[in-house]
Write an enzyme that holds these catalytic residues in place. Structure first.
Site, mmCIF file in Angstrom:
data_model
loop_
_atom_site.group_PDB
_atom_site.id
_atom_site.type_symbol
_atom_site.label_atom_id
_atom_site.label_comp_id
_atom_site.label_asym_id
_atom_site.label_seq_id
_atom_site.Cartn_x
_atom_site.Cartn_y
_atom_site.Cartn_z
ATOM 1 N N ASP A 13 0.774 -1.023 0.105
ATOM 2 C CA ASP A 13 -0.086 0.113 -0.035
ATOM 3 C C ASP A 13 0.791 1.195 0.081
ATOM 4 O O ASP A 13 0.678 2.376 -0.860
ATOM 5 C CB ASP A 13 -0.814 -0.020 1.409
ATOM 6 C CG ASP A 13 -1.975 -0.978 1.086
ATOM 7 O OD1 ASP A 13 -1.793 -2.090 0.567
ATOM 8 O OD2 ASP A 13 -3.014 -0.841 1.820
ATOM 9 N N ARG A 93 0.604 2.110 16.210
ATOM 10 C CA ARG A 93 0.080 3.156 15.409
ATOM 11 C C ARG A 93 0.369 4.612 15.912
ATOM 12 O O ARG A 93 0.946 5.596 15.148
ATOM 13 C CB ARG A 93 -1.176 3.015 15.133
ATOM 14 C CG ARG A 93 -1.412 1.750 14.254
ATOM 15 C CD ARG A 93 -0.378 1.680 12.816
ATOM 16 N NE ARG A 93 -0.736 0.839 11.657
ATOM 17 C CZ ARG A 93 0.060 -0.014 11.298
ATOM 18 N NH1 ARG A 93 1.303 0.086 11.720
ATOM 19 N NH2 ARG A 93 -0.141 -0.757 10.426
ATOM 20 N N ASP A 122 -6.706 1.289 11.448
ATOM 21 C CA ASP A 122 -5.444 2.445 11.396
ATOM 22 C C ASP A 122 -5.837 3.557 10.894
ATOM 23 O O ASP A 122 -5.047 4.591 11.404
ATOM 24 C CB ASP A 122 -4.413 1.564 10.329
ATOM 25 C CG ASP A 122 -3.616 0.499 11.057
ATOM 26 O OD1 ASP A 122 -3.736 0.205 12.344
ATOM 27 O OD2 ASP A 122 -3.166 -0.378 10.356
ATOM 28 N N SER A 178 -2.390 -8.752 3.754
ATOM 29 C CA SER A 178 -1.818 -7.412 4.344
ATOM 30 C C SER A 178 -1.282 -7.817 5.625
ATOM 31 O O SER A 178 -1.991 -8.431 6.479
ATOM 32 C CB SER A 178 -3.018 -6.626 4.321
ATOM 33 O OG SER A 178 -2.383 -5.468 5.339
#
Length: 404
Positions: A13, A93, A122, A178
Site C-alpha cells: 500500500d 500506530r 488504522d 496485508s
C-alpha cells in the site's frame, strides 16, 4: 508543491501511495519507523522509497520506546481487545504517527499521509493521533480519495501496477495478504483469509513462530522477573525492554507460542478476520497475570479487570492521546506497585505451564488457605459473615417469594 510526510512501511500500500503522491505533485518525505520488524530489510526499503521519488527517506529507531512506553503499560493493564487480541498493531500506530509528525515538523510538511484503508482501524489511529498532537496538519488518506480508488479499486490492481513498473513487493495476486509486523507481533489479513472456511494457521506463512506440532519434543523452562508490573529480566539476565521482548520472541517462537485466529469488530463497524502471532508478548501476559494473582488485593484486581476492556477499546480505536487514557495510565502505575517478583514457566508445544511463582509482596498466606486441620482461619467466623451477606436476600425473599 505541497510537502507531506508519509508513514512508509515499504509494503504494497505505502509503496504504491508514495509513487502516486509524487505523481500528484507532492514533495514526499518517507519515514520508516523501526519497531523491530523481524522480517524486513531496512536499507532496501529506504532505497526503494528513494527510487520511487521520495524527497527524503529516513529510518527512525523507536524499538525501545515501543516496548517500554507503549506495550508495557498496556501489559500492566492486561488489556486484550475482545479477550484475545494483544493489540500489537494498535499499540504501534500512535508511536508511528508521533514520529512522522516530528519529522514533518523538521521538514516543514503541511500534510501527513498514510496507507490505511477507509475500511480499517488504522485510519482512525493515525488521524486521531494527528488531531491530538498537531490539529492544524492536513491528513492525506489516499484510500479514502475517489481519484485514488478509481485507479486502484483493490490490491490486485496495486500488485499489477508494481509488476508493470518493476517495483519489488512481497505480496502477490495468489497470496495478497496485508501483513503488519513489529517486535510485538505479526498480523495477517485479507486475501484467502477472508474466507472463514479456511484454517488461518494452516494458510499463513508465519514469520515468528513454528507450529506447535513442529516444536521441540522437550519442554523448556524459563523465568521472567517483574518490577512494579514491568518485565525486567529473563532467566536472571536484566535486559532493556526491546531486548527482553526480542529474547522471549525467540524462545516462545521455537515452541509455537502465541498464535491466534479471530474475527473481531472493527471500530468502523464491520467484522474482520485476522491471524496473529505474538510469542514474546503472550509469555509476558501470562506471567504477569500469574504474578498479579499473587500480589494484588482482590478488589483492586477485579477493578482492573473491569477497566481493562475499556483500555483495550481505547487503544484499538486510536484514543491513545486522550485525557481519559492519561488518567487510566496514572491509575495503573499506582495499582501495579506491588506486582514485583518472579514467575517460572514451562513451554511445550504451544502451551505455557506455571512451574513456580514468588514475590516479596505476596499476599498468599498458606496458614489461612490450608485445607488441613488447624491454620490461622477460624471457620466459625463465616457464620456471622454469611448471615450479614444474606440479610438483604432474606428480606427480599419474604416479600417476593420465588417459585421453585
Amino acid at each position: 508543491m505541497a510537502c507531506c510526510v508519509l508513514a512508509y512501511s515499504g509494503g504494497l500500500d505505502t509503496t504504491v501511495i508514495l509513487r502516486w503522491l509524487v505523481e500528484q505533485g507532492h514533495q514526499v518525505h518517507a519515514v520508516y519507523v523501526d519497531l523491530g520488524q523481524p522480517c524486513e530489510d531496512r536499507e532496501a526499503i529506504l532505497r526503494k522509497a528513494e527510487r520511487l521519488g521520495a524527497a527524503s527517506a529516513r529510518l527512525v529507531d523507536a524499538r525501545e520506546e515501543l516496548c517500554r512506553d507503549f506495550a508495557f503499560p498496556i501489559l500492566q493493564w492486561q488489556a486484550k481487545y475482545e479477550g484475545m487480541y494483544l493489540l500489537g498493531t494498535s499499540i504501534a500506530r500512535p508511536l508511528i504517527a508521533r514520529k512522522c509528525l516530528q519529522v514533518g515538523r523538521e521538514v516543514g510538511a503541511d500534510a501527513f499521509a498514510h496507507g490505511a484503508t477507509g475500511k480499517g482501524n488504522d485510519q482512525c489511529r493515525f488521524q486521531l493521533v494527528a488531531e491530538a498532537l498537531n490539529p492544524r496538519i492536513k491528513v492525506i488518506a489516499p484510500w479514502r480519495m475517489p481519484s485514488f480508488r478509481q485507479q486502484f479499486p483493490g490490491r490486485r490492481e496495486m500488485i499489477e501496477y508494481c509488476e508493470k513498473h518493476g517495483i519489488p513487493i512481497k505480496a502477490s495476486v495468489e497470496r495478497p495478504y496485508s501483513s503488519d509486523e513489529n517486535c510485538l507481533h505479526i498480523s495477517y489479513e485479507a486475501g484467502k483469509l477472508e474466507d472463514l472456511g479456511v484454517c488461518g494457521v494452516d494458510l499463513v506463512q508465519f514469520g515468528m513462530t513454528v507450529s506447535p506440532e513442529e516444536a521441540p519434543d522437550k519442554p523448556e523452562v524459563i523465568e521472567v522477573s517483574f518490577e512494579q508490573g514491568r518485565p525486567v529480566s529473563v532467566n536472571g539476565h536484566r535486559l532493556g525492554a526491546f531486548e527482553l521482548v526480542r529474547t522471549l520472541n525467540e524462545i516462545g517462537g521455537r515452541h509455537g507460542i502465541g498464535r491466534i485466529d479471530m474475527v473481531e469488530n472493527r471500530f468502523v463497524g464491520m467484522k474482520s478476520r485476522g491471524v496473529y502471532e505474538a510469542p514474546g508478548m503472550t509469555i509476558l501476559y501470562f506471567a504477569h497475570r500469574v504474578l498479579e494473582q499473587l500480589t494484588l488485593d482482590r478488589d483492586l484486581l477485579h477493578l482492573c479487570d473491569r477497566l481493562a476492556p475499556e483500555v483495550a477499546e481505547m487503544v484499538y480505536y486510536g484514543f491513545w492521546y486522550h485525557p481519559k487514557m492519561d488518567a487510566l495510565m496514572a491509575f495503573i502505575r499506582e495499582a501495579q506497585k506491588p506486582v514485583t517478583g518472579q514467575v517460572k514457566l514451562r513451554l511445550f508445544k504451544g502451551n505455557l505451564i506455571v512451574v513456580e511463582r514468588s514475590s516479596p509482596c505476596s499476599l498468599y498466606d498458606a496458614g489461612l488457605a490450608t485445607m488441613e486441620a488447624g491454620g490461622d482461619y477460624d471457620q466459625t467466623d463465616a457464620e456471622g459473615f454469611l448471615r450479614i451477606q444474606g440479610l438483604p436476600i432474606r428480606v427480599f425473599a419474604r416479600i417476593h417469594p420465588r417459585d421453585f
